[in-house]
Design a protein around this motif. Structure first.
Motif, PDB file in Angstrom:
ATOM      1  N   THR A  56       0.848  -1.198   0.000  1.00 34.52           N
ATOM      2  CA  THR A  56       0.000   0.000   0.000  1.00 34.52           C
ATOM      3  C   THR A  56       0.879   1.241   0.000  1.00 34.52           C
ATOM      4  OG1 THR A  56      -1.782  -1.110   1.200  1.00 34.52           O
ATOM      5  CG2 THR A  56      -1.747   1.303   1.290  1.00 34.52           C
ATOM      6  N   VAL A  57       0.546   2.194  -0.869  1.00 32.63           N
ATOM      7  CA  VAL A  57       1.182   3.509  -0.844  1.00 32.63           C
ATOM      8  C   VAL A  57       0.172   4.508  -0.294  1.00 32.63           C
ATOM      9  CG1 VAL A  57       2.165   5.382  -2.210  1.00 32.63           C
ATOM     10  CG2 VAL A  57       2.761   3.026  -2.744  1.00 32.63           C
ATOM     11  N   MET A  58       0.580   5.281   0.693  1.00 30.15           N
ATOM     12  CA  MET A  58      -0.298   6.259   1.326  1.00 30.15           C
ATOM     13  C   MET A  58       0.493   7.529   1.627  1.00 30.15           C
ATOM     14  SD  MET A  58      -0.565   4.725   5.218  1.00 30.15           S
ATOM     15  CE  MET A  58      -1.384   6.198   5.853  1.00 30.15           C
ATOM     16  N   PRO A  59      -0.188   8.625   1.909  1.00 27.27           N
ATOM     17  CA  PRO A  59       0.556   9.837   2.277  1.00 27.27           C
ATOM     18  C   PRO A  59       1.337   9.630   3.572  1.00 27.27           C
ATOM     19  CG  PRO A  59      -1.750  10.334   1.779  1.00 27.27           C
ATOM     20  CD  PRO A  59      -1.644   8.848   1.879  1.00 27.27           C
ATOM     21  N   GLY A  60       2.468  10.328   3.696  1.00 28.32           N
ATOM     22  CA  GLY A  60       3.215  10.303   4.945  1.00 28.32           C
ATOM     23  C   GLY A  60       2.369  10.834   6.086  1.00 28.32           C
ATOM     24  N   LEU A  61       2.677  10.395   7.285  1.00 26.53           N
ATOM     25  CA  LEU A  61       1.892  10.762   8.467  1.00 26.53           C
ATOM     26  C   LEU A  61       2.258  12.155   8.957  1.00 26.53           C
ATOM     27  CD1 LEU A  61       2.191   7.371  10.382  1.00 26.53           C
ATOM     28  CD2 LEU A  61       0.291   8.138   8.920  1.00 26.53           C
ATOM     29  N   ALA A 368      -3.015  13.428  -4.100  1.00 33.27           N
ATOM     30  CA  ALA A 368      -3.477  14.213  -5.238  1.00 33.27           C
ATOM     31  C   ALA A 368      -2.291  14.757  -6.037  1.00 33.27           C
ATOM     32  CB  ALA A 368      -4.354  15.364  -4.759  1.00 33.27           C
ATOM     33  N   PRO A 369      -2.398  14.773  -7.359  1.00 31.70           N
ATOM     34  CA  PRO A 369      -1.332  15.372  -8.170  1.00 31.70           C
ATOM     35  C   PRO A 369      -1.056  16.809  -7.738  1.00 31.70           C
ATOM     36  CG  PRO A 369      -2.823  14.128  -9.556  1.00 31.70           C
ATOM     37  CD  PRO A 369      -3.446  14.159  -8.190  1.00 31.70           C
ATOM     38  N   GLY A 370       0.221  17.149  -7.697  1.00 34.26           N
ATOM     39  CA  GLY A 370       0.645  18.472  -7.259  1.00 34.26           C
ATOM     40  C   GLY A 370       1.096  18.524  -5.822  1.00 34.26           C
ATOM     41  N   ALA A 371       0.710  17.536  -5.024  1.00 30.31           N
ATOM     42  CA  ALA A 371       1.106  17.513  -3.616  1.00 30.31           C
ATOM     43  C   ALA A 371       2.566  17.100  -3.479  1.00 30.31           C
ATOM     44  CB  ALA A 371       0.220  16.555  -2.829  1.00 30.31           C
ATOM     45  N   HIS A 372       3.172  17.469  -2.348  1.00 30.57           N
ATOM     46  CA  HIS A 372       4.513  16.982  -2.044  1.00 30.57           C
ATOM     47  C   HIS A 372       4.493  15.452  -2.021  1.00 30.57           C
ATOM     48  CE1 HIS A 372       6.326  20.846  -1.088  1.00 30.57           C
ATOM     49  NE2 HIS A 372       5.277  21.133  -0.335  1.00 30.57           N
ATOM     50  N   ALA A 373       5.502  14.847  -2.608  1.00 31.79           N
ATOM     51  CA  ALA A 373       5.581  13.384  -2.649  1.00 31.79           C
ATOM     52  C   ALA A 373       6.180  12.863  -1.345  1.00 31.79           C
ATOM     53  CB  ALA A 373       6.404  12.941  -3.845  1.00 31.79           C
ATOM     54  N   ASP A 374       5.449  13.067  -0.248  1.00 37.61           N
ATOM     55  CA  ASP A 374       5.781  12.511   1.064  1.00 37.61           C
ATOM     56  C   ASP A 374       4.931  11.259   1.217  1.00 37.61           C
ATOM     57  OD1 ASP A 374       7.325  14.767   1.359  1.00 37.61           O
ATOM     58  OD2 ASP A 374       5.970  15.758   2.765  1.00 37.61           O
ATOM     59  N   LEU A 375       5.544  10.086   1.091  1.00 37.93           N
ATOM     60  CA  LEU A 375       4.798   8.844   0.935  1.00 37.93           C
ATOM     61  C   LEU A 375       5.335   7.743   1.841  1.00 37.93           C
ATOM     62  CD1 LEU A 375       4.965   8.825  -2.987  1.00 37.93           C
ATOM     63  CD2 LEU A 375       3.088   9.735  -1.594  1.00 37.93           C
ATOM     64  N   LEU A 376       4.458   6.807   2.160  1.00 38.21           N
ATOM     65  CA  LEU A 376       4.846   5.584   2.848  1.00 38.21           C
ATOM     66  C   LEU A 376       4.471   4.397   1.979  1.00 38.21           C
ATOM     67  CD1 LEU A 376       3.530   6.241   6.488  1.00 38.21           C
ATOM     68  CD2 LEU A 376       5.712   6.936   5.475  1.00 38.21           C
ATOM     69  N   VAL A 377       5.321   3.388   1.949  1.00 39.44           N
ATOM     70  CA  VAL A 377       5.017   2.113   1.302  1.00 39.44           C
ATOM     71  C   VAL A 377       4.978   1.079   2.411  1.00 39.44           C
ATOM     72  CG1 VAL A 377       5.703   0.421  -0.434  1.00 39.44           C
ATOM     73  CG2 VAL A 377       6.217   2.858  -0.792  1.00 39.44           C
TER      74      VAL A 377
END
Length: 406
Positions: A56-61, A368-377
């Motif tokens: 799962t890829v989700m936004p960073g916390l 959402a496109p345009g957001a900072h790519a702060d992500l968790l896998v």
């Protein structure tokens, strides 16, 4: 151009509480460029491809209540530390927060523009830091930690500290202006007693209506907002009527205060894990006996207050408020909230709703496109099992900040 393509991933969108069929997410120059399901776009030679293998890829916390500077509960020891040593310890804790999955934190007492700048420039590894400088406290309030035998008058207050003392509307205005001058994104005012402050009562009301209004006016003049440390209705109601936008803790709120939170579209940041962890640490923490009596008072009602606020539809945001050796339990707030909230709502509190509080909606806490790519896998589905987030050593495969995997 720095490009990243994550493939074969379920995308978790907090706004809707949904998790897609296997898809992809494309990142360019630290921002989300596009997302989709099915076959990913072709990757050129300059694109790094990260296969998620069904994770799962989700936004960073986002943790909206931290104190990076408070890395010990031993007040006597802290008083002997230099500003440089305090900062190095704080930045070391910031890296640990990032590795737990927190890609943004809001500091509500202590962190300054220099720490934020060091993190933004990559001089130290850590989350995106949104800081409010020093909190404002009245004399004898939650931020006045002088021993009872200390009759000295606070002067200058240039040393790194959780709070600064300001009495009267003129002093509050001057202190607020000074914190905004130094880059504060918000202003915190201390409006009731607290657990860690040894000389006040939880039931105390701190700051007058005029002083709170002065702080709010200065914040609005600077296009900022005020958040308030407060536990009980007398203090919270006074704050909300004065225009305070956010309440920290709120363990003793009643139905009338919940209604006022709704009417003002205000935010509430419960911090249940702080009381649980402090109680577990027991007397070894170094906190005085008076603090333990107050701890019991607020701990016993915190979960019920959260449940009532959730059912009413209050804007709830994730916060931990952990100090010193307790920081390692930062993710356990998920476990406590899951007792009274669905997983999707708890995740929203640490992503999209927190982003709205920070006035960064569309920038963080979203795919959402345009957001900072702060992500968790992460391995597994956090919507079905929140332990996917609380056990990073088992489930957290990658932390990605601004498009760059750690």
């Amino acid at each position: 151009m720095n490009r990243l393509l994550i493939t074969d991933a379920h995308l978790l969108h907090p706004e809707t509480g949904s998790r897609t069929d296997p898809g992809w997410i494309e990142v360019a120059d630290g921002r989300i460029a596009a997302t989709g399901t099915g076959r990913p776009p072709g990757a050129g030679q300059d694109v790094r491809v990260l296969g998620a293998a069904g994770a799962t890829v989700m936004p960073g916390l986002i943790d909206a209540h931290v104190h990076l500077l408070v890395t010990s509960l031993d007040l006597a020891a802290i008083a002997s530390w230099t500003p440089g040593y305090l900062t190095v310890r704080a930045l070391a804790e910031a890296e640990r927060m990032l590795r737990r999955g927190f890609t943004t934190v809001r500091d509500v007492g202590g962190a300054d523009h220099g720490m934020a700048q060091a993190l933004a420039e990559g001089l130290a590894l850590g989350p995106r830091l949104v800081h409010g400088g020093k909190a404002l406290s009245q004399t004898g309030g939650h931020g006045d930690l002088r021993p009872l035998g200390d009759d000295s008058v606070p002067c200058c207050e240039s040393r790194p500290h959780f709070a600064r003392i300001a009495d009267g509307t003129d002093a509050v205005r001057a202190a607020a202006r000074d914190e905004f001058r130094k880059g504060a994104a918000h202003l915190k005012v201390l409006l009731s007693g607290g657990v860690a402050s040894p000389h006040d009562e939880i039931a105390a009301v701190q700051y007058s209506e005029e002083e709170i209004s002065a702080a709010v006016q200065e914040a609005e003049n600077h296009n900022r907002y005020v958040t308030a440390h407060a536990y009980h209705p007398r203090a919270i109601d006074r704050a909300l009527r004065a225009g305070v936008r956010c309440v920290e803790h709120g363990n003793l709120i009643d139905d009338a205060t919940i209604q006022l939170l709704l009417e003002r579209d205000a935010f509430l940041v419960p911090t249940l894990v702080a009381y649980e962890q402090t109680a577990k640490l027991s007397r070894q923490s170094g906190l005085p006996e008076s603090s333990y009596r107050k701890l019991t008072e607020v701990r016993d009602q915190g979960l019920a207050a959260l449940e009532n606020a959730h059912r009413a539809g209050v804007n709830l945001v994730y916060g931990s408020d952990l100090l010193g050796p307790l920081h390692s339990a930062q993710l356990e707030e998920f476990t406590l909230r899951a007792e009274v909230q669905p997983a999707a709502d708890v995740i929203r509190s640490a992503t999209s709703t927190a982003a709205r509080l920070l006035r960064m909606d569309g920038e963080i806490g979203t795919l959402a496109p345009g957001a900072h790519a702060d992500l968790l896998v992460v391995d597994g589905d956090p919507l079905a099992d929140l332990t996917v987030l609380t056990r990073p050593e088992r489930h957290l495969r990658h932390v990605i900040k601004a498009g760059s995997p750690l």
